[in-house]
Design a protein around this motif. Structure first.
Motif, mmCIF file in Angstrom:
data_model
loop_
_atom_site.group_PDB
_atom_site.id
_atom_site.type_symbol
_atom_site.label_atom_id
_atom_site.label_comp_id
_atom_site.label_asym_id
_atom_site.label_seq_id
_atom_site.Cartn_x
_atom_site.Cartn_y
_atom_site.Cartn_z
ATOM 1 N N GLU B 220 0.835 -1.191 0.000
ATOM 2 C CA GLU B 220 0.000 0.000 0.000
ATOM 3 C C GLU B 220 0.886 1.263 0.000
ATOM 4 O OE1 GLU B 220 -2.992 -0.223 -0.646
ATOM 5 O OE2 GLU B 220 -3.584 1.870 -0.339
ATOM 6 N N LEU B 221 1.961 1.186 0.794
ATOM 7 C CA LEU B 221 2.915 2.283 0.858
ATOM 8 C C LEU B 221 3.597 2.476 -0.500
ATOM 9 C CD1 LEU B 221 3.680 3.987 3.349
ATOM 10 C CD2 LEU B 221 5.766 2.617 3.534
ATOM 11 N N ALA B 222 3.948 1.353 -1.126
ATOM 12 C CA ALA B 222 4.615 1.393 -2.425
ATOM 13 C C ALA B 222 3.711 2.023 -3.476
ATOM 14 C CB ALA B 222 5.012 -0.015 -2.846
ATOM 15 N N ARG B 223 2.402 1.778 -3.355
ATOM 16 C CA ARG B 223 1.458 2.379 -4.309
ATOM 17 C C ARG B 223 1.532 3.909 -4.222
ATOM 18 N NH1 ARG B 223 -3.306 4.748 -4.047
ATOM 19 N NH2 ARG B 223 -3.416 4.388 -1.804
ATOM 20 N N GLU B 224 1.628 4.430 -2.961
ATOM 21 C CA GLU B 224 1.657 5.877 -2.776
ATOM 22 C C GLU B 224 2.902 6.492 -3.400
ATOM 23 O OE1 GLU B 224 0.886 7.058 1.306
ATOM 24 O OE2 GLU B 224 -0.903 5.775 1.293
ATOM 25 N N TYR B 225 4.013 5.740 -3.390
ATOM 26 C CA TYR B 225 5.255 6.255 -3.972
ATOM 27 C C TYR B 225 5.458 5.762 -5.400
ATOM 28 C CZ TYR B 225 6.326 7.612 0.809
ATOM 29 O OH TYR B 225 6.282 8.186 2.044
ATOM 30 N N GLY B 226 4.509 5.064 -5.953
ATOM 31 C CA GLY B 226 4.613 4.572 -7.323
ATOM 32 C C GLY B 226 5.710 3.541 -7.529
ATOM 33 N N GLN B 227 5.997 2.714 -6.523
ATOM 34 C CA GLN B 227 7.078 1.710 -6.643
ATOM 35 C C GLN B 227 6.491 0.374 -7.106
ATOM 36 O OE1 GLN B 227 7.928 2.413 -2.483
ATOM 37 N NE2 GLN B 227 10.027 3.011 -2.950
ATOM 38 N N THR B 228 6.308 0.236 -8.406
ATOM 39 C CA THR B 228 5.717 -1.011 -8.918
ATOM 40 C C THR B 228 6.502 -2.240 -8.504
ATOM 41 O OG1 THR B 228 6.457 -0.029 -10.969
ATOM 42 C CG2 THR B 228 4.209 -0.891 -10.938
ATOM 43 N N ASP B 229 7.861 -2.116 -8.438
ATOM 44 C CA ASP B 229 8.662 -3.301 -8.115
ATOM 45 C C ASP B 229 8.286 -3.878 -6.749
ATOM 46 O OD1 ASP B 229 9.596 -0.960 -7.061
ATOM 47 O OD2 ASP B 229 11.729 -1.482 -7.188
ATOM 48 N N ILE B 230 8.076 -3.006 -5.760
ATOM 49 C CA ILE B 230 7.724 -3.506 -4.420
ATOM 50 C C ILE B 230 6.331 -4.139 -4.445
ATOM 51 C CG2 ILE B 230 7.247 -2.832 -2.030
ATOM 52 C CD1 ILE B 230 9.469 -0.847 -2.187
ATOM 53 N N ILE B 231 5.418 -3.524 -5.227
ATOM 54 C CA ILE B 231 4.073 -4.105 -5.329
ATOM 55 C C ILE B 231 4.171 -5.523 -5.893
ATOM 56 C CG2 ILE B 231 1.818 -3.920 -6.455
ATOM 57 C CD1 ILE B 231 2.143 -0.887 -6.326
ATOM 58 N N VAL B 232 5.013 -5.678 -6.939
ATOM 59 C CA VAL B 232 5.148 -7.006 -7.545
ATOM 60 C C VAL B 232 5.780 -7.987 -6.557
ATOM 61 C CG1 VAL B 232 6.190 -8.326 -9.417
ATOM 62 C CG2 VAL B 232 5.243 -6.063 -9.877
ATOM 63 N N VAL B 233 6.775 -7.517 -5.775
ATOM 64 C CA VAL B 233 7.374 -8.391 -4.757
ATOM 65 C C VAL B 233 6.283 -8.906 -3.818
ATOM 66 C CG1 VAL B 233 8.895 -8.467 -2.733
ATOM 67 C CG2 VAL B 233 9.653 -7.333 -4.819
ATOM 68 N N GLY B 234 5.396 -7.990 -3.385
ATOM 69 C CA GLY B 234 4.297 -8.386 -2.495
ATOM 70 C C GLY B 234 3.384 -9.404 -3.143
ATOM 71 N N LEU B 235 3.048 -9.147 -4.416
ATOM 72 C CA LEU B 235 2.149 -10.067 -5.124
ATOM 73 C C LEU B 235 2.759 -11.462 -5.225
ATOM 74 C CD1 LEU B 235 0.808 -7.841 -8.063
ATOM 75 C CD2 LEU B 235 -0.458 -8.683 -6.070
ATOM 76 N N VAL B 236 4.068 -11.470 -5.630
ATOM 77 C CA VAL B 236 4.742 -12.768 -5.762
ATOM 78 C C VAL B 236 4.759 -13.494 -4.420
ATOM 79 C CG1 VAL B 236 6.965 -13.887 -6.213
ATOM 80 C CG2 VAL B 236 6.148 -12.059 -7.724
ATOM 81 N N LEU B 237 5.027 -12.713 -3.364
ATOM 82 C CA LEU B 237 5.082 -13.282 -2.020
ATOM 83 C C LEU B 237 3.736 -13.920 -1.645
ATOM 84 C CD1 LEU B 237 7.397 -13.418 -0.100
ATOM 85 C CD2 LEU B 237 6.537 -11.372 1.047
ATOM 86 N N TYR B 238 2.661 -13.198 -1.890
ATOM 87 C CA TYR B 238 1.327 -13.749 -1.603
ATOM 88 C C TYR B 238 1.105 -15.049 -2.368
ATOM 89 C CZ TYR B 238 -0.721 -9.801 0.973
ATOM 90 O OH TYR B 238 -1.026 -8.865 1.904
ATOM 91 N N GLY B 239 1.479 -15.018 -3.657
ATOM 92 C CA GLY B 239 1.292 -16.216 -4.481
ATOM 93 C C GLY B 239 2.075 -17.395 -3.941
ATOM 94 N N VAL B 240 3.369 -17.134 -3.608
ATOM 95 C CA VAL B 240 4.226 -18.209 -3.118
ATOM 96 C C VAL B 240 3.692 -18.754 -1.788
ATOM 97 C CG1 VAL B 240 6.514 -18.720 -2.185
ATOM 98 C CG2 VAL B 240 6.286 -17.445 -4.330
ATOM 99 N N LEU B 241 3.291 -17.836 -0.894
ATOM 100 C CA LEU B 241 2.770 -18.270 0.409
ATOM 101 C C LEU B 241 1.522 -19.128 0.237
ATOM 102 C CD1 LEU B 241 3.213 -15.009 2.506
ATOM 103 C CD2 LEU B 241 4.440 -17.166 2.794
ATOM 104 N N GLY B 242 0.630 -18.665 -0.641
ATOM 105 C CA GLY B 242 -0.603 -19.437 -0.883
ATOM 106 C C GLY B 242 -0.296 -20.820 -1.418
#
Lengths: 252, 265
Positions: B220-242
């Motif tokens: 959410e913080l990364a969205r505010e600063y426009g850091q797509t890379d961190i958003i993708v890291v989060g997404l990948v992490l969620y996927g891997v955890l699931g």
């Protein structure tokens, strides 16, 4: 019906619990049924039926399908809670039932299935001995699904005899087996019964099976016992077979 | 005259492909890499895979990833624990008694129709925005599938086995231990598979609203600063955890249900 904790209550009226005082002398019959009536809705299945089975006596019960053979067996087993009826049933407290399907719990290993109804520390030991008796030594840890139909029914036999019952109730136990396996099972059952001497009520539709195994053959018709024939080993099996077939309305 | 081949035409899907499960994700990764390398993908839209990898390295180096992952895992774990316990107990009560079913089943079916997201405003009013609210939301998302499938498993136990128990005069305890619980286990484990995935899904929702920690907050913080890379890291992490937690339950499933010789699994 599904799994139900309340389902384990014993039938208080005419179930096996009455039997506690039936055990007494060895000369007492193992089973005494007087005036037993059972019906499903308006249809009467058993009509004022009387039956006595002696200690250690092997009785086969024949009858056309729908003649009430299984209803009688279930009444003796105390498994007919939802059926309307009347009459007195006295059976030993220690009785076992063998069903047509082996009815093994698929999620328990063979040995656990055999000792399911046993209590006490020596349960496993007795279970192993019972399995050895039916020729399944070494298969204690197998899953029921890994066994053939005949082997599964042998496990069911071991389960029913491991508690050393005074009465064995068998509802077409070999009905689903092939002819060769059935013959082998006849030999096994006869051997086991000779050793453990329970009174046996074997429900079957197979006249030959009845004549081969039983001391006495009953034919159920119209809700009553129409024929009560003692099997005389001196007489030829064919003679018994023909008179029984005639009674069942089949020309021999 | 032609000889007939003894082989019949195959109607099933055929032999399984080795490592077939990995094929789709690898293909997706390849397309993503090629598109980034050739400049078809604007890094502001979607960062390149290698940027995601280096960002992950940076996040680990300064400890942000571990800290957020730890707090997220704690929330998901607690919610899963409570949810599974509550779902199992409710299923047993409702599966073993007609009164229990009459009282419990209706409300739970209603809860099932309400998305967790829609309950959050109410939960915030009741519990504030602390950990209690977050764990409660996850618990609410977890207990429903556990309840539904365990209850279904209990109800599905063949009545012939109940009759067997009666004929052997089993005590209630033995009946539950040998027949009811193992009979309901396949249903319970199926419910658990839905439950672990639901735990992570509910986590996303609670961490992106009024949160100051966790993977969702990091994204959410990364969205505010426009850091797509961190958003993708989060997404990948969620996927891997699931995937990992689902895989873990499947492993348990395979171990616990060896008696079932089914085609799948």
């Amino acid at each position: 019906m599904a799994a139900h904790a309340g389902g384990l209550k014993a039938d208080a009226e005419d179930g096996p619990d009455m039997a506690a005082h039936a055990g007494g002398l060895m000369t007492d019959p193992a089973v005494r049924v007087e005036g037993l009536s059972r019906g499903f809705g308006a249809r009467t299945v058993l009509d004022d039926l009387d039956l006595t089975i002696g200690q250690g006596e092997f009785v086969a019960l024949l009858g056309r399908s729908g003649s009430g053979k299984s209803t009688l067996l279930r009444a003796l087993a105390g498994l007919d809670r939802d059926v309307t009826g009347s009459g007195a049933v006295r059976v030993p407290r220690s009785l076992s039932v063998v069903f047509q399907d082996a009815r093994l719990l698929p999620w328990q290993r063979v040995l656990t299935n055999v000792v399911l109804g046993l209590r006490g520390a020596d349960a496993a030991l007795r279970g192993r001995a019972a399995l050895a008796e039916v020729g399944l030594e070494g298969r204690e840890q197998a899953w029921p699904n890994e066994l053939s139909g005949g082997e599964q029914q042998r496990v069911a036999l071991a389960r029913s005899l491991v508690s050393e019952p005074q009465l064995l109730l068998a509802d077409e136990p070999f009905g689903a087996l092939d002819a060769l396996t059935r013959i082998r099972m006849h030999g096994l059952l006869r051997e086991l019964c000779a050793r453990h001497r329970p009174a046996v009520l074997l429900v079957t539709h197979d006249v030959d099976e009845a004549v081969t195994l039983a001391d006495r053959v009953l034919v159920l018709d119209d809700g009553r016992i129409a024929i009560d024939q003692r099997i005389d080993r001196g007489q030829s099996a064919t003679a018994h077979r023909e008179s029984l077939l005639a009674a069942l309305g089949v020309a021999a | 005259m032609s000889l007939l081949s003894p082989h019949r035409r195959r109607l099933g899907p055929g032999r399984p492909i080795p490592l077939g499960a990995a094929l789709g994700p690898v293909l997706l990764l390849a397309i993503w890499s090629v598109a980034s390398a050739l400049g078809w993908l604007d890094p502001r839209t979607l960062s390149a895979p290698w940027t995601v990898v280096t960002t992950t390295g940076d996040l680990i180096a300064d400890g942000r990833l571990q800290d957020n992952l730890a707090i997220s895992s704690q929330r998901a774990g607690l919610g899963l624990l409570f949810g599974v316990a509550i779902g199992t107990v409710l299923a047993l009560i409702s599966g073993l008694s007609r009164w229990g079913e009459a009282i419990l089943d209706g409300p739970i079916q209603i809860k099932r129709a309400i998305p967790s997201l829609a309950l959050i405003p109410l939960l915030i009013l009741w519990l504030g925005i602390g950990e209690g609210m977050k764990v409660t939301t996850i618990t609410l998302g977890v207990f429903v599938p556990v309840y539904i499938h365990t209850h279904n498993g209990l109800r599905g136990i063949d009545s012939r086995y109940v009759e067997l128990g009666e004929s052997l005069r089993l005590r209630t305890g033995t009946f539950l231990r040998r027949i009811v619980l193992p009979g309901a286990l396949p249903g319970f484990l199926l419910g658990l598979r839905f439950a672990v995935v639901n735990a992570w899904l509910a986590l996303v929702v609670v961490e992106q609203i009024n949160s100051t920690s966790g993977i969702g907050y990091m994204m959410e913080l990364a969205r505010e600063y426009g850091q797509t890379d961190i958003i993708v890291v989060g997404l990948v992490l969620y996927g891997v955890l699931g995937l990992l937690s689902d895989g873990a339950v499947r492993l348990v499933q395979r171990r616990a249900l060896t008696w079932r010789r089914t085609l799948a699994d």
